[in-house]
Enzyme design. Structure first.
Site, PDB file in Angstrom:
ATOM      1  N   ASP A 142       0.837  -1.195   0.000  1.00  0.00           N
ATOM      2  CA  ASP A 142       0.000   0.000   0.000  1.00  0.00           C
ATOM      3  C   ASP A 142       0.877   1.252   0.000  1.00  0.00           C
ATOM      4  O   ASP A 142       1.662   1.476   0.926  1.00  0.00           O
ATOM      5  CB  ASP A 142      -0.878  -0.045   1.261  1.00  0.00           C
ATOM      6  CG  ASP A 142      -1.874   1.109   1.295  1.00  0.00           C
ATOM      7  OD1 ASP A 142      -1.778   2.009   0.421  1.00  0.00           O
ATOM      8  OD2 ASP A 142      -2.730   1.105   2.183  1.00  0.00           O
ATOM      9  N   ASP A 163       0.436   9.527  -6.270  1.00  0.00           N
ATOM     10  CA  ASP A 163      -0.402   9.560  -7.489  1.00  0.00           C
ATOM     11  C   ASP A 163      -1.470   8.464  -7.443  1.00  0.00           C
ATOM     12  O   ASP A 163      -1.459   7.549  -8.272  1.00  0.00           O
ATOM     13  CB  ASP A 163       0.554   9.371  -8.695  1.00  0.00           C
ATOM     14  CG  ASP A 163      -0.135   9.564 -10.020  1.00  0.00           C
ATOM     15  OD1 ASP A 163      -1.233  10.145 -10.047  1.00  0.00           O
ATOM     16  OD2 ASP A 163       0.444   9.127 -11.040  1.00  0.00           O
TER      17      ASP A 163
END
Ligand SMILES: C[S@@+](CC[C@H](N)C(=O)[O-])C[C@H]1O[C@@H](n2cnc3c(N)ncnc32)[C@H](O)[C@@H]1O
Length: 280
Positions: A142, A163
């Protein structure tokens, strides 16, 4: 996880994000001191614009394809076009490098990169792309965990591209919290957070969160290729730039109006740039 960047690579949002990212890396490289580049939502690194995914949306046609053969590009945009051209040595636009590849191409021997990508197939492609590059570490994890896992870096200089795909409603608030943690762990971290311009109500709340997050300097840069209230898709995008290196904003003053004209899709394009926190 439905988002795949192969459908969007080289579009107007990539033009804004990648031109600014490259320029920030160039400005960091004015000093010989090493830096660490972090890319928390990295994608695969290289996209084939002749593949089915890019062909289905054709988004690159209103992005990199509009700039590809121009001889009058401002230096910041020319640097991006030239970086893309390195991957298309026969002069035909076919491959578009994503953020990890663009940044790997710039890396000096003293610099390094940490990439993370959660999608299993994209993470595998990313790993293959950088398998022989000892300066690049690829993680399937993650991306929001990167500040906790890797900051502060030994180099004492870090550039982080955040992003996310914004598939989930909490991506904006998770991004703000992750930036806050990054700055708590390493105050001088340079951060670029990309965000879509779609829902004005969500954006107003996001601006409020960023401006109260106790971040140091934050420059807000936005580019709209369609009217902001247009009901169709991605009208534009923005970057929150934390600790941007000088003279980026002076250069953007020239580049953003030009880009808004060139990438407009219906009516006039539009842009804005202001300091949300701590004007220098
Ligand atoms: C906008 S794309 C990245 C594009 C890339 N940064 C570039 O500029 O070339 C977002 C990527 O984030 C990945 N992703 C989604 N959720 C994630 C998470 N929680 N952690 C890391 N990657 C994630 C998606 O699979 C997708 O490849």
């Amino acid at each position: 996880m439905n988002y795949r960047h192969s459908y969007h690579a080289g579009n107007h949002a990539d033009m804004l994000k990648h031109a600014i990212l490259l320029r920030m890396a160039q400005l960091l490289q004015r000093k010989d001191a090493p830096y660490c580049y972090l890319d928390s939502h990295a994608g695969t690194g290289l996209y084939d614009l002749a593949a089915e995914a890019a062909g289905k949306t054709g988004e690159y046609l209103d992005g990199i394809a509009r700039l590809w053969s121009r001889s009058d590009l401002p230096p910041m945009i020319a640097a991006l076009r030239d970086a893309v051209a390195q991957h298309n040595p026969d002069g035909q636009l076919r491959y578009y490098p994503g953020s990890p590849q663009l940044m790997a191409d710039l890396l000096r021997e003293q610099d390094r990169m940490i990439l993370s990508e959660l999608h299993p197939e994209d993470a595998e492609l990313l790993r293959q792309n950088f398998a022989y590059n000892p300066q690049v570490a690829v993680h399937q994890r993650d991306g929001y965990e990167l500040p906790k896992a890797f900051l502060p870096v030994v180099e004492k200089r870090a550039l982080w591209l955040l992003d996310p795909p914004f598939e989930k409603t909490d991506d904006l608030s998770r991004s703000v919290k992750a930036m806050q943690l990054a700055i708590q762990r390493m105050r001088q971290t340079v951060i670029a957070l990309w965000y879509p311009i779609k829902d004005q109500r969500l954006l107003r709340d996001f601006y409020r969160q960023v401006s109260t997050a106790e971040l140091p300097k934050v420059l807000r840069v936005e580019l709209n290729v369609r009217p902001a209230d247009n009901a169709m898709g991605l009208n534009g995008s923005g970057l929150m730039l934390v600790n941007p290196p000088w003279p980026l904003w002076e250069e953007l003053d020239q580049v953003l109006p030009w880009l808004a004209d060139q990438l407009a899709q219906s009516g006039a394009g539009d842009w804005r740039m202001d300091w949300l926190v701590g004007e220098p």
